[in-house]
Design a protein around this motif. Structure first.
Motif, mmCIF file in Angstrom:
data_model
loop_
_atom_site.group_PDB
_atom_site.id
_atom_site.type_symbol
_atom_site.label_atom_id
_atom_site.label_comp_id
_atom_site.label_asym_id
_atom_site.label_seq_id
_atom_site.Cartn_x
_atom_site.Cartn_y
_atom_site.Cartn_z
ATOM 1 N N VAL A 154 0.854 -1.181 0.000
ATOM 2 C CA VAL A 154 0.000 0.000 0.000
ATOM 3 C C VAL A 154 0.892 1.234 0.000
ATOM 4 C CG1 VAL A 154 -1.771 1.266 1.265
ATOM 5 C CG2 VAL A 154 -1.781 -1.233 1.251
ATOM 6 N N GLN A 155 0.668 2.096 -0.952
ATOM 7 C CA GLN A 155 1.462 3.310 -1.043
ATOM 8 C C GLN A 155 0.547 4.514 -0.948
ATOM 9 O OE1 GLN A 155 3.751 3.095 -4.608
ATOM 10 N NE2 GLN A 155 4.798 1.241 -4.009
ATOM 11 N N GLY A 156 1.100 5.629 -0.580
ATOM 12 C CA GLY A 156 0.314 6.852 -0.498
ATOM 13 C C GLY A 156 -0.143 7.118 0.917
ATOM 14 N N THR A 157 -1.048 8.043 1.026
ATOM 15 C CA THR A 157 -1.557 8.462 2.326
ATOM 16 C C THR A 157 -2.434 7.371 2.931
ATOM 17 O OG1 THR A 157 -1.604 10.718 1.483
ATOM 18 C CG2 THR A 157 -2.839 10.282 3.511
ATOM 19 N N PRO A 158 -2.206 7.036 4.200
ATOM 20 C CA PRO A 158 -3.072 6.043 4.844
ATOM 21 C C PRO A 158 -4.520 6.536 4.866
ATOM 22 C CG PRO A 158 -1.137 6.501 6.191
ATOM 23 C CD PRO A 158 -1.154 7.516 5.082
ATOM 24 N N PHE A 159 -5.469 5.613 4.825
ATOM 25 C CA PHE A 159 -6.880 5.973 4.848
ATOM 26 C C PHE A 159 -7.652 4.966 5.671
ATOM 27 C CE2 PHE A 159 -6.063 3.371 1.149
ATOM 28 C CZ PHE A 159 -7.050 2.407 1.214
ATOM 29 N N ASP A 160 -8.832 5.344 6.050
ATOM 30 C CA ASP A 160 -9.736 4.493 6.811
ATOM 31 C C ASP A 160 -10.855 4.066 5.867
ATOM 32 O OD1 ASP A 160 -11.746 3.423 8.406
ATOM 33 O OD2 ASP A 160 -11.422 4.839 10.033
ATOM 34 N N MET A 161 -10.812 2.823 5.407
ATOM 35 C CA MET A 161 -11.787 2.355 4.427
ATOM 36 C C MET A 161 -13.211 2.413 4.988
ATOM 37 S SD MET A 161 -11.892 1.537 1.387
ATOM 38 C CE MET A 161 -12.566 0.572 0.081
ATOM 39 N N ALA A 162 -13.377 2.157 6.274
ATOM 40 C CA ALA A 162 -14.714 2.215 6.864
ATOM 41 C C ALA A 162 -15.267 3.639 6.813
ATOM 42 C CB ALA A 162 -14.674 1.712 8.304
ATOM 43 N N SER A 197 -16.110 7.493 -0.657
ATOM 44 C CA SER A 197 -15.406 8.552 -1.378
ATOM 45 C C SER A 197 -14.292 7.972 -2.245
ATOM 46 C CB SER A 197 -14.828 9.559 -0.380
ATOM 47 O OG SER A 197 -14.025 10.499 -1.049
ATOM 48 N N ILE A 198 -13.530 7.029 -1.695
ATOM 49 C CA ILE A 198 -12.415 6.414 -2.427
ATOM 50 C C ILE A 198 -12.940 5.663 -3.652
ATOM 51 C CG2 ILE A 198 -10.634 4.622 -2.283
ATOM 52 C CD1 ILE A 198 -10.377 5.482 0.729
#
Length: 82
Positions: free
Chosen positions: A54-62, A67-68
């Motif tokens: 996983v690259q890039g800014t961490p995100f919260d899938m929940a 939006s993603i």
């Protein structure tokens, strides 16, 4: 330790037959079933290498999933219309 388990008649008969086929007691057969079910699963790969994918800014899938996914769909549609 002794435990009492109630099984439907057919299931009990099938389990006893299977234990006999394996040449073990019904008690040993049930112990093996429990052991097989309760053993911890083997890890499915190195966590560090998976996280490195996983690259890039961490995100919260929940929290951010809609939006993603919306952004990804919009980008795909934009590419198709070019």
């Amino acid at each position: 330790m002794r435990t009492v388990i109630t099984l439907p008649d057919q299931m009990h008969a099938r389990a006893k037959r299977r234990a006999a086929e394996l040449g073990i007691s019904f008690a040993e057969f049930t112990r093996r079933l429990f052991e097989k079910e309760l053993v911890a699963p083997e890890p499915q790969g190195d966590l560090e290498s998976i996280c490195g994918m996983v690259q890039g800014t961490p995100f919260d899938m929940a929290r951010d999933g809609h939006s993603i996914i919306g952004t990804a769909i919009a980008a795909e549609l934009a590419q198709r219309s070019v």
